[in-house]
Scaffold this active site. Structure first.
Site, PDB file in Angstrom:
ATOM      1  N   ARG A  34     -11.532   9.027  -1.511  1.00  0.00           N
ATOM      2  CA  ARG A  34     -10.330   8.544  -2.204  1.00  0.00           C
ATOM      3  C   ARG A  34     -10.283   7.027  -2.302  1.00  0.00           C
ATOM      4  O   ARG A  34      -9.814   6.466  -3.282  1.00  0.00           O
ATOM      5  CB  ARG A  34      -9.079   9.080  -1.489  1.00  0.00           C
ATOM      6  CG  ARG A  34      -7.775   8.800  -2.249  1.00  0.00           C
ATOM      7  CD  ARG A  34      -6.638   9.624  -1.670  1.00  0.00           C
ATOM      8  NE  ARG A  34      -5.431   9.546  -2.479  1.00  0.00           N
ATOM      9  CZ  ARG A  34      -4.379   8.825  -2.181  1.00  0.00           C
ATOM     10  NH1 ARG A  34      -4.361   8.114  -1.059  1.00  0.00           N
ATOM     11  NH2 ARG A  34      -3.314   8.811  -2.958  1.00  0.00           N
ATOM     12  N   ALA A 101      -1.181   6.006  -6.998  1.00  0.00           N
ATOM     13  CA  ALA A 101      -2.006   7.145  -6.603  1.00  0.00           C
ATOM     14  C   ALA A 101      -1.054   8.085  -5.872  1.00  0.00           C
ATOM     15  O   ALA A 101      -0.465   7.707  -4.858  1.00  0.00           O
ATOM     16  CB  ALA A 101      -3.130   6.696  -5.677  1.00  0.00           C
ATOM     17  N   SER A 102      -0.900   9.283  -6.396  1.00  0.00           N
ATOM     18  CA  SER A 102       0.104  10.203  -5.851  1.00  0.00           C
ATOM     19  C   SER A 102      -0.237  10.585  -4.410  1.00  0.00           C
ATOM     20  O   SER A 102      -1.401  10.535  -4.006  1.00  0.00           O
ATOM     21  CB  SER A 102       0.176  11.462  -6.710  1.00  0.00           C
ATOM     22  OG  SER A 102       0.239  11.098  -8.070  1.00  0.00           O
ATOM     23  N   GLN A 103       0.782  10.996  -3.662  1.00  0.00           N
ATOM     24  CA  GLN A 103       0.582  11.414  -2.262  1.00  0.00           C
ATOM     25  C   GLN A 103      -0.447  12.537  -2.216  1.00  0.00           C
ATOM     26  O   GLN A 103      -0.301  13.534  -2.937  1.00  0.00           O
ATOM     27  CB  GLN A 103       1.882  12.010  -1.715  1.00  0.00           C
ATOM     28  CG  GLN A 103       2.983  11.049  -1.497  1.00  0.00           C
ATOM     29  CD  GLN A 103       4.271  11.770  -1.097  1.00  0.00           C
ATOM     30  OE1 GLN A 103       5.306  11.394  -1.576  1.00  0.00           O
ATOM     31  NE2 GLN A 103       4.210  12.770  -0.245  1.00  0.00           N
TER      32      GLN A 103
END
Ligand SMILES: C[S@@+](CC[C@H](N)C(=O)[O-])C[C@H]1O[C@@H](n2cnc3c(N)ncnc32)[C@H](O)[C@@H]1O
Length: 383
Positions: A34, A101-103
């Site tokens: 990520r 950036a989404s959880q």
């Protein structure tokens, strides 16, 4: 400096342990690093700042360990752009989150709701960092994935990160995701990672019958959830809320907004009343969906006390009619003070909607049925 692989494994184990990562997605989460999708400049909210520019920059080179930890924090989104790329405050400080950036736990739950299998094609709206795109590409094959990002700078960075990760066969479009991308339609799934108030019909039109459109649904009130709609042979889609998520708006559906400070004028001229309705009814997930549908054009802002006491204030704002209201919650109290000003009595409207919800048997958010047709969107309560 800790190895990224350590944080990656910890994130995946935590998501699995909490039951938020479906087993079929585990390998993809383990395989996509990520941190390679997170830009070196990100922002964090600083609750101690008392003006509107409370998003403060964090540069990777200044604090690499904190940055890396953040990249693998399972339950935190990472702010990757503020104020559409032009930070409004001094020293790169920002006011409005415009890309993130989404959880990871929300990413995992949304991918589970998408219910995909190898062999399917997906059109993703809102590429952002490209992380979610990479997960889809890992699971389905890059060629099966189309992704659309409206902001050219964000799109360029995501393209770079996807190429670096080996997913350059993803079809990456810079443009307005509300139009979908007809050239690669029909898709088995359309997945939006930004929120719609009105689901664009093109998403339905570009999904094959039996396929699904999965999108966050958001309201100006600030209540919403994750919608999953199934497309029928007649070109309409029906479904409902399947999870509690909150996302930033599709750019072209952003409601008009004014900072709290500017909306709340003449504080000494309000009419003051008291209510015995617990303010939580106005903000908890299930009733708030009903309030959002029954009280149009009303924005809710929740400010929690930073002393950890559990006290909070809810503000209700309608910048168009210049109306505002506030209600204060103190733990242990059984009546609550309400201040209202302007042509609309916003709290009275919200309270009436909460009482309607109670009288209707406290319906769950999942009980609202959404139908999207070429003519528009219809929402009704089903038992
Ligand atoms: C929450 S972020 C996406 C997060 C992303 N999935 C990730 O994991 O990094 C939402 C993105 O949607 C983009 N967006 C907003 N409106 C859009 C539109 N109409 N079409 C395409 N992208 C849009 C924003 O620029 C932003 O980058």
């Amino acid at each position: 400096m800790t190895e990224p692989a350590h944080y990656l494994r910890r994130m995946v184990d935590e998501l699995s342990g909490r039951g938020e990562l479906a087993p079929e997605w585990r390998e993809s989460f383990l395989s996509v690093p990520r941190h390679t999708f997170i830009p070196g400049l990100v922002w964090r909210q600083d609750m101690t700042i008392r003006d509107d520019n409370d998003l403060v920059p964090l540069q990777r080179e200044n604090d690499p360990e904190t940055w890396l930890k953040l990249a693998y924090e399972p339950q935190a989104s990472i702010i990757t752009q503020v104020d559409d790329g032009c930070p409004a405050g001094p020293g790169l400080r920002g006011c409005v989150i415009t890309s993130s950036a989404s959880q990871p736990n929300v990413v995992a739950r949304m991918l589970a709701a998408l219910d995909v299998a190898p062999g399917m094609t997906v059109c993703e709206i809102g590429t952002g960092t490209g992380y979610n795109t990479a997960l889809l590409a890992h699971r389905l094959g890059a060629w099966s994935v189309t992704t659309i990002e409206i902001d050219p700078q964000i799109a360029a960075r995501a393209r770079q990160a996807l190429t670096h990760a080996g997913y350059d066969d993803v079809t990456m479009i810079t443009g307005n995701g509300c139009d979908g991308y007809a050239l690669r339609a029909p898709y088995d799934r359309v997945l939006a990672t930004c929120a719609a108030y009105r689901v664009p019909y093109q998403w339905v039109a570009q999904t094959r019958p039996g396929g699904q459109v999965v999108t966050p649904w958001e309201t100006p009130y600030g209540a919403g959830g994750l919608l999953s709609l199934t497309v029928s042979d007649d070109g309409t889609a029906t479904g409902g809320i399947v999870d509690n998520v909150a996302f930033m708006w599709l750019r072209d559906q952003r409601p008009p907004r004014a900072p709290l400070r500017e909306s709340v004028y003449d504080r000494d001229k309000t009419s003051v009343t008291y209510t015995d309705l617990h303010p939580a009814y106005a903000s908890n997930f299930d009733p708030a969906v009903a309030v959002a549908l029954r009280v149009p054009q009303c924005e809710k802002v929740r400010c929690s006390a930073i002393d950890g006491s559990g006290a909070f204030t809810l503000w209700f704002l309608d910048p168009l009619s210049r109306s505002w209201a506030r209600i204060d919650y103190e733990p242990g109290a059984d009546t609550y003070q309400v201040d209202q000003l302007g042509p609309r009595r916003l709290w009275d409207e919200v309270e009436a909607a909460c009482r309607w919800w109670l009288d209707a048997g406290s319906p769950k958010a999942e009980q609202w049925r959404f139908t999207v047709t070429p003519e528009g969107q219809h929402i009704e309560l089903v038992s």
